[in-house]
Design a protein around this motif. Structure first.
Motif, short mmCIF file in Angstrom:
data_model
loop_
_atom_site.label_atom_id
_atom_site.label_comp_id
_atom_site.label_asym_id
_atom_site.label_seq_id
_atom_site.Cartn_x
_atom_site.Cartn_y
_atom_site.Cartn_z
N GLN A 14 0.82 -1.21 0.00
CA GLN A 14 0.00 0.00 0.00
C GLN A 14 0.86 1.27 0.00
N PHE A 15 2.02 1.18 -0.62
CA PHE A 15 2.89 2.35 -0.74
C PHE A 15 3.60 2.36 -2.08
N HIS B 13 1.47 11.80 -6.99
CA HIS B 13 1.76 10.41 -6.63
C HIS B 13 0.51 9.52 -6.65
N LYS B 14 -0.13 9.48 -7.80
CA LYS B 14 -1.27 8.59 -7.96
C LYS B 14 -0.76 7.15 -8.15
N ARG B 15 -1.67 6.21 -8.05
CA ARG B 15 -1.33 4.80 -8.28
C ARG B 15 -0.73 4.66 -9.69
N GLY B 16 0.45 4.03 -9.76
CA GLY B 16 1.11 3.83 -11.04
C GLY B 16 2.10 4.91 -11.41
N ALA B 17 2.26 5.93 -10.58
CA ALA B 17 3.24 6.98 -10.87
C ALA B 17 4.67 6.43 -10.80
N LYS C 92 -2.51 3.75 -1.20
CA LYS C 92 -3.73 3.33 -0.52
C LYS C 92 -4.85 4.28 -0.91
N PHE C 93 -6.08 3.86 -0.62
CA PHE C 93 -7.24 4.70 -0.89
C PHE C 93 -7.43 5.69 0.25
N TYR C 94 -7.85 6.90 -0.10
CA TYR C 94 -8.10 7.94 0.90
C TYR C 94 -9.56 8.36 0.86
N THR C 95 -10.08 8.69 2.02
CA THR C 95 -11.43 9.21 2.10
C THR C 95 -11.40 10.73 1.92
N GLU C 96 -12.54 11.30 1.64
CA GLU C 96 -12.63 12.75 1.51
C GLU C 96 -12.20 13.44 2.81
N MET D 296 -9.05 9.01 -4.09
CA MET D 296 -10.22 8.35 -3.51
C MET D 296 -10.62 7.08 -4.27
N LEU D 297 -10.47 7.10 -5.60
CA LEU D 297 -10.96 5.98 -6.41
C LEU D 297 -9.87 5.01 -6.85
N GLU D 298 -8.62 5.48 -6.95
CA GLU D 298 -7.53 4.63 -7.41
C GLU D 298 -6.46 4.42 -6.36
N GLY D 299 -6.28 5.40 -5.49
CA GLY D 299 -5.26 5.31 -4.46
C GLY D 299 -3.97 6.01 -4.86
N GLY D 300 -3.06 6.14 -3.90
CA GLY D 300 -1.79 6.79 -4.17
C GLY D 300 -1.07 7.13 -2.88
N ALA D 301 -0.12 8.05 -2.98
CA ALA D 301 0.70 8.46 -1.83
C ALA D 301 0.82 9.98 -1.80
N PRO D 302 -0.26 10.68 -1.46
CA PRO D 302 -0.28 12.14 -1.54
C PRO D 302 0.71 12.84 -0.62
#
Length: 223
Positions: free
Chosen positions: A73-74, A112-116, A143-147, A170-176
Motif C-alpha cells: 500500500q505504498f 503520486h497517484k497509483r502507477g506513478a 492506498k485509498f483515501y477518504t474525503e 479516492m478511487l484509485e489510491g496513491g501516496a499524496p
C-alpha cells in the motif's frame, strides 16, 4: 545559482547527445521482471529524468538489478546498482552512481497517484534541493483515501488538492504525502497488476523481499 547551473551542465554532459533534444512522442519503456512485464511512459516535460532513464535503459544498467524495497500500500523500489546478485542478508538501498539529477517537480500536474513512476532520493537533511538519485526509482501502489482524510491533509499541510487529485486518491489510491517533494517523471500504462503483485510479497524488517525479484531487462518499445 552558479552551483546549480554547473550541476545541470554536468548531468547533460553525461547524456548521449542523440537524446538531449525534445521528443514529440512520449517514450515507452518495457520493464521485464521475474513476476511479469510493466510498461511505463516517460514524460517529456521532465527531460533530465527522461533522458537519464533512457540512457540507463540503453546501457542495460538495470538488467539483473532487484526490487530491493517493497512496502504494501505504498510503493515498489528498484535501481540500487549494488543489488545485482546481492545475498539475501545484504542491506540494500544506498547503491547509486556519482551524480544526482536536478529536481523536476511539476506539481500538481504530476502527483503520486497509483502507477506513478518517480525518482528516489536522499533525505532533505542532506539533500535540501531534492535532487534525484541517478538510478533508483519507485512505482506507487498507494492506498485509498477518504474525503475526510484528504481534507485533514489539506489543513495540516496548508495545501489544496485539485479535483483530479481528489478523484485519483479516492478511487484509485496513491501516496499524496509525497507530492511536491519527489520528481514524478512517468507512469505505468500497462502491467499495474504486476506492480500490485510485487507489492504483496513477503519482506524482512528492512522491506526487502524474502525472495529476490529481479529486473530481467528493460527496453524502449513502440506503442
Amino acid at each position: 545559482m552558479m552551483n546549480q547551473m554547473v550541476k545541470w551542465l554536468l548531468v547533460l554532459l553525461l547524456l548521449p547527445c542523440n537524446i538531449l533534444f525534445a521528443q514529440e512522442e512520449e517514450t515507452l519503456v518495457l520493464i521485464d521482471t521475474d513476476m511479469g512485464e510493466i510498461k511505463v511512459k516517460l514524460f517529456n516535460d521532465t527531460p533530465l529524468h527522461r533522458d537519464n532513464f533512457i540512457k540507463h535503459v540503453e546501457e542495460n544498467t538495470y538488467n539483473d538489478l532487484l526490487f530491493h524495497r517493497v512496502i504494501k500500500q505504498f510503493m515498489i523500489q528498484a535501481g540500487d546498482v549494488n543489488s545485482k546478485d546481492a545475498p539475501l542478508d545484504s542491506i540494500l538501498g544506498s547503491g547509486d552512481l556519482d551524480y544526482r539529477i536536478p529536481a523536476e517537480i511539476i506539481y500538481p500536474k504530476y502527483y503520486h497517484k497509483r502507477g506513478a513512476l518517480c525518482a528516489a532520493r536522499s533525505s532533505d537533511e542532506v539533500n535540501p534541493e531534492k535532487e534525484s538519485s541517478a538510478t533508483q526509482f519507485y512505482i506507487v501502489t498507494g492506498k485509498f483515501y477518504t474525503e475526510h482524510e484528504l481534507d485533514k491533509m489539506e489543513r495540516e499541510q496548508n495545501k489544496k488538492f485539485t479535483p483530479e487529485e481528489r478523484q485519483s486518491y479516492m478511487l484509485e489510491g496513491g501516496a499524496p504525502h509525497l507530492d511536491g517533494n519527489y520528481t514524478v517523471f512517468g507512469e505505468v500504462v500497462s502491467g499495474q497488476k504486476v506492480v500490485d503483485k510485487i507489492q504483496l510479497v513477503m519482506t524482512n524488517m528492512n522491506d526487502r523481499p524474502l525472495k529476490n525479484i529481479k529486473i530481467k531487462s528493460m527496453s524502449i518499445v513502440k506503442k
